[in-house]
Design a protein around this motif. Structure first.
Motif, PDB file in Angstrom:
ATOM      1  N   LYS A 137       0.801  -1.225   0.000  1.00  0.00           N
ATOM      2  CA  LYS A 137       0.000   0.000   0.000  1.00  0.00           C
ATOM      3  C   LYS A 137       0.835   1.277   0.000  1.00  0.00           C
ATOM      4  O   LYS A 137       0.282   2.372   0.050  1.00  0.00           O
ATOM      5  N   HIS A 138       2.164   1.139  -0.030  1.00  0.00           N
ATOM      6  CA  HIS A 138       2.988   2.350   0.055  1.00  0.00           C
ATOM      7  C   HIS A 138       3.696   2.657  -1.262  1.00  0.00           C
ATOM      8  O   HIS A 138       4.608   3.474  -1.298  1.00  0.00           O
ATOM      9  N   CYS A 139       3.278   2.031  -2.363  1.00  0.00           N
ATOM     10  CA  CYS A 139       3.923   2.268  -3.663  1.00  0.00           C
ATOM     11  C   CYS A 139       3.698   3.713  -4.112  1.00  0.00           C
ATOM     12  O   CYS A 139       2.615   4.275  -3.949  1.00  0.00           O
ATOM     13  N   GLN A 140       4.738   4.306  -4.684  1.00  0.00           N
ATOM     14  CA  GLN A 140       4.667   5.683  -5.176  1.00  0.00           C
ATOM     15  C   GLN A 140       4.635   5.759  -6.701  1.00  0.00           C
ATOM     16  O   GLN A 140       4.693   6.843  -7.267  1.00  0.00           O
ATOM     17  N   GLN A 141       4.553   4.590  -7.382  1.00  0.00           N
ATOM     18  CA  GLN A 141       4.549   4.540  -8.849  1.00  0.00           C
ATOM     19  C   GLN A 141       5.690   5.396  -9.419  1.00  0.00           C
ATOM     20  O   GLN A 141       5.487   6.359 -10.159  1.00  0.00           O
ATOM     21  N   CYS A 142       6.903   4.998  -9.056  1.00  0.00           N
ATOM     22  CA  CYS A 142       8.094   5.806  -9.302  1.00  0.00           C
ATOM     23  C   CYS A 142       8.473   5.869 -10.777  1.00  0.00           C
ATOM     24  O   CYS A 142       8.208   4.957 -11.560  1.00  0.00           O
ATOM     25  N   ARG A 143       9.176   6.934 -11.110  1.00  0.00           N
ATOM     26  CA  ARG A 143       9.792   7.058 -12.422  1.00  0.00           C
ATOM     27  C   ARG A 143      10.868   5.994 -12.598  1.00  0.00           C
ATOM     28  O   ARG A 143      11.356   5.409 -11.632  1.00  0.00           O
ATOM     29  N   ALA A 144      11.271   5.790 -13.842  1.00  0.00           N
ATOM     30  CA  ALA A 144      12.308   4.799 -14.135  1.00  0.00           C
ATOM     31  C   ALA A 144      13.710   5.312 -13.837  1.00  0.00           C
ATOM     32  O   ALA A 144      14.688   4.600 -14.077  1.00  0.00           O
ATOM     33  N   ASP A 145      13.826   6.535 -13.312  1.00  0.00           N
ATOM     34  CA  ASP A 145      15.128   7.062 -12.889  1.00  0.00           C
ATOM     35  C   ASP A 145      15.054   7.632 -11.466  1.00  0.00           C
ATOM     36  O   ASP A 145      15.860   8.476 -11.078  1.00  0.00           O
TER      37      ASP A 145
END
Length: 507
Positions: A311-319
């Motif tokens: 539940k803590h995913c930030q959908q991060c960039r690939a860099d």
């Protein structure tokens, strides 16, 4: 009936079917299933597995909701190509204004990636994990991906490695991932239904041919399941990412979670679709709406009874660089990094001290302590020959405390069946290679005070002592958790000398 009302109907129907199932509220967080195991009430083999999993996720911010408060991650953008086209994806380069997967500000070569990784590791001692997540698919760029992983594995032995992939060619690369010590893999799986898949993916490119529609979905799903089965067999922890798309796969994700459980998936990360029109994705331009927070929570609740939910995913960039929820990538543009040789041994020493302080809540900075490296196999015993270890587990010992603090990954010092010392049948080139391997192993253990293994030859024993590392084989084949409490009393004088030296070196 429009597709969004159909979505609500699907969810309500599934909720009614699951009404008799226990709620997952007590185990939906990412770190609750394994830590909740009472090690006093399960079999010895289950204890070993649970302890091993706890150690694997203890410093991985994406796999543990506790670790993400303490440790940082870094994504290296070295993989530009992709072998599938998702309707929710639009890879963008040289873009600093968007924060979502598939977006990067600069592509790196493997050599540049290593330079940047070492620079970040020095500036951010909380860094524990380096992953490759795109901006395309790492396994659609195997040469660039594996060259990068190999460089980092050799130069930065204290770093965890992971990748994120769509899974189309995953099963073909599992052995290579294992050989590099990659023990966390994230696979994006959005459905097990080929008809639903045809609505999510425009095409896939597999074995030199492009497929679309239901056929593409069928191939992709088959390859994804084969891949996660192979990961499970190899002992690699697997996280599945699923994008929640209202009206398309929302009613299907709980069914997917049951299949994931059957395949020993560690964690399920159900993420909301990002579909703003300005991002230029097919779904965004077609008006496909994003799920509400209530819809997301409902699907997670229905799925969480099968697999622990992240539940803590930030959908991060690939860099992305830094702690979850922040991105410091802009501070580390490759153009601004000094290409001078980095002394990573000193960086690693500083990182080890910092992380020891974090794990011990400051005790390592106020009391005498020692760092112990242990050659241990899967059964939590001190059961490996020094020359046969490709990973040393590190522990911090203080007078009344013992803490697991990480690993040092290496290439094996020797490949002999039993004895790795003074092998007379080795030719000159083989002797030279063995000496080089030993030297790299000693370097990877920089900052370690004690080393425990079950056997050790004369040559490496002397090399370890010369490097200031005290070897010991007295505890061979004993369980690690019973040995650790005995070490500090035995080596209290060594710990005291280290403490006094450390204090004298303080400004």
């Amino acid at each position: 009936m429009n597709k969004n009302s159909t979505s609500s109907t699907h969810l309500n129907d599934f909720a009614e079917q699951q009404a008799t199932r226990p709620s997952c509220k007590s185990k939906c967080e990412s770190d609750t299933l394994t830590p909740a195991i009472n090690l006093n009430k399960v079999s010895p083999s289950a204890v070993t597995i649970a302890r091993s999993q706890l150690q694997k996720v203890a410093q991985h911010p994406c796999y543990s909701s506790d670790a993400h408060h303490k440790y940082a991650r870094m994504h290296l953008p070295v993989a530009p190509a992709c072998n599938i086209q998702c309707n929710y994806c639009n890879r963008k380069y040289d873009c600093a204004s968007e924060s979502r997967p598939g977006v990067v500000s600069e592509l790196l070569t493997p050599t540049q990636a290593l330079l940047k990784a070492q620079t970040v590791a020095k500036a951010i001692p909380q860094l524990s994990v380096i992953g490759i997540a795109g901006p395309g698919d790492p396994l659609a760029n195997p040469v660039r991906t594996f060259e990068t992983l190999e460089l980092i594995r050799e130069a930065m032995p204290d770093i965890k490695l992971c990748i994120s992939t769509n899974g189309l060619t995953l099963s073909e690369h599992v052995d290579k991932l294992v050989s590099l010590g990659v023990d966390h893999v994230t696979v994006t799986i959005n459905t097990l239904d080929e008809v639903i898949a045809a609505q999510i993916y425009k095409w896939i490119y597999y074995q030199g041919k492009r497929y679309s529609g239901v056929q593409a979905g069928r191939i992709l799903i088959e390859r994804q399941i084969a891949g996660i089965k192979a990961l499970s067999m190899a002992g690699i922890l697997t996280k599945i990412n699923s994008v929640l798309i209202p009206g398309i796969n929302d009613g299907h994700l709980p069914e997917l979670s049951r299949e994931l459980r059957r395949n020993n998936v560690f964690l399920h990360n159900i993420m909301p679709l990002i579909s703003q029109p300005e991002h230029g994705t097919f779904f965004g331009l077609a008006g496909q709406r994003e799920p509400s927070s209530d819809e997301l929570e409902q699907v997670r609740e229905l799925s969480g009874g099968n697999v622990s939910q992240m539940k803590h995913c930030q959908q991060c960039r690939a860099d992305a660089v830094g702690m979850l929820g922040e991105d410091r990538n802009a501070e580390f543009s490759i153009k601004g990094i000094d290409p001078a040789v980095v002394d990573y041994s000193q960086t690693m020493l500083g990182r080890s001290r910092f992380q020891s302080a974090v794990i011990s809540k400051g005790s390592s900075e106020t009391q005498a302590s020692l760092v112990v490296a242990i050659a241990s196999g899967m059964n939590d015993q001190i059961d490996l020959h020094f020359g046969h270890a490709d990973c040393f587990k590190l522990y911090l010992i203080i007078r009344n405390e013992q803490h697991y603090i990480g690993e040092r990954r290496i290439k094996r010092y020797c490949s002999g069946a039993s004895d790795c010392d003074e092998q007379s049948d080795l030719d000159e080139a083989q002797h030279s290679n063995q000496e080089s391997s030993l030297s790299k192993t000693i370097k990877a253990l920089h900052g370690v005070d004690l080393l425990l293994c079950c056997r050790l030859g004369t040559t490496p024993w002397e090399a370890l002592e010369e490097a200031g590392i005290l070897p010991n084989v007295d505890y061979a084949y004993r369980e690690v958790n019973t040995v650790l409490p005995e070490l500090f009393p035995r080596y209290a004088e060594l710990a005291g000398a280290k403490w006094r030296k450390q204090q004298n070196m303080e400004p």
